[in-house]
Design an enzyme around this catalytic site. Structure first.
Site, PDB file in Angstrom:
ATOM      1  N   ASP A  43      32.039  40.327  37.052  1.00 53.23           N
ATOM      2  CA  ASP A  43      32.189  40.100  38.491  1.00 53.23           C
ATOM      3  C   ASP A  43      31.060  40.785  39.258  1.00 53.23           C
ATOM      4  O   ASP A  43      30.451  40.193  40.151  1.00 53.23           O
ATOM      5  CB  ASP A  43      33.551  40.638  38.936  1.00 53.23           C
ATOM      6  N   GLU A 115      33.731  34.913  34.649  1.00 51.70           N
ATOM      7  CA  GLU A 115      33.198  36.247  34.944  1.00 51.70           C
ATOM      8  C   GLU A 115      33.104  37.078  33.668  1.00 51.70           C
ATOM      9  O   GLU A 115      32.107  37.779  33.438  1.00 51.70           O
ATOM     10  CB  GLU A 115      34.079  36.955  35.978  1.00 51.70           C
TER      11      GLU A 115
END
Lengths: 231, 231
Positions: A43, A115
């Site tokens: 992320d 992610e």
């Protein structure tokens, strides 16, 4: 080609350490080691690389517009679309419960795995950015070509409506429940009720529209969390 | 040593392109080019580097604890402390209005300038992470040594109380204004009023405490935004 090779082929990267890839594709429902730590790292990698693309490309755009474009590019629905383009759902390892309940189709799970994949590539390349930058440049190339300041970032009310429609719920119902404050510093309080939530959610703002956007944002947050908890 | 050299000395980095440093230290009140775009970039660099430190150091800590530790390390108050350790306020370029109103002492302005400095270093080193990683390792070394999973992250109510006390306001006042929902899915609605805000802010949650935390979080958000607007 085995499954992992197929996935590597569609993302455009071959892992030195395949165990990283396996972990990136393992949802917590399949047991440890699962992909949540890689998602945490990925992320942040995604945020920085996208920030860099936008910073370099839009030399005269202010920080507010850069932030809005970034959230458009990194938000769950965008990442889920990218996951679909990789048929990521076919490669996910999930517990039998999630399998049956169709977790491999759930946006949040797909976005998290994207992610986690980014985090795994970042680690596999020795925590350098070059490779990830090249790959994300390809994954996001169309979106980066078309994104513009001031457009593309949908407001919370729009996102909530789309969220509900995608799941065949009724549209949200907003109502002003309170107006307080002086004439030029009025504060509106708005209630928002949506089919999937038993509770009524409130938002405040200096205009009816702002209060509705605030309420919609809170509802989206609650829906996100309850999705999360269902994991 | 001139001012810029003093600042470079205290942060431990000398710029190839001094104009980046000047911009990092220029608040928008002093006019363009100011540091907000660098802050946008630096914020993402900081998040990733800190995420990497925590990921590598805490091999068995889950994503939730990693996130909590990260927010503790990158939040405004922490960055303002780091700014003070550099006497950053002495080097900030601000408009006369901000100068008079003491903007160089305001946490948000100092924290933003730290992020902008990180963004400037990242650009000055060709968007590579090595140098920034080394520097942040030093800037955060004590905090990285002492931080532990599950501690350090203060909840919104505590942060709000500290925010108000630091500015010599009264403590916030919470009140339950509504309880709805079924017995085992009750939703509490709590109001929170604080001295610096004319409006009453509401929070909801599945317990009184959660609703109070939610309300405190909203108040902090509104205070952050109004600080931003005062810029």
């Amino acid at each position: 080609m085995n499954q992992l090779e197929k996935y590597e082929d569609s993302i455009g990267y071959s892992f030195r350490d395949r165990s990283l890839l396996v972990r990136a594709l393992t949802h917590r429902s399949a047991g440890a080691p699962h992909n949540e730590r890689l998602e945490f790292l990925g992320d942040a990698v995604l945020e920085l690389v996208i920030s860099g693309f936008l910073f370099d490309r839009f030399g005269n755009v202010d920080e507010g517009d850069l932030s809005r474009m970034r959230s458009t590019l990194v938000r769950e629905t965008t990442l889920a679309e990218i996951a679909h383009s990789f048929s990521l759902g076919d490669y996910l390892n999930m517990g039998p419960g999630e399998q049956r309940s169709g977790g491999f189709r759930r946006d949040s799970i797909l976005a998290d795995a994207v992610e986690a994949t980014i985090g795994a590539i970042y680690l596999d390349t020795g925590e350098q950015l070059e490779t990830v930058r090249d790959l994300l440049g390809k994954w996001f190339s169309e979106r980066l070509k078309t994104i513009r300041p001031g457009i593309g970032q949908k407001d919370p009310k729009t996102r909530l409506q789309e969220y509900l429609q995608a799941r065949e719920f009724h549209v949200p119902v907003y109502a002003v429940v309170d107006v307080s404050g002086q004439q030029n510093s009025q504060v509106f309080k708005v209630s928002c009720s949506v089919e999937p939530l038993s509770q009524i959610v409130f938002g405040t703002g200096t205009s009816k529209r702002r209060a509705e956007q605030d309420a919609a944002e809170h509802v989206l947050e609650i829906l996100r969390k309850s999705n999360g908890n269902r994991k």
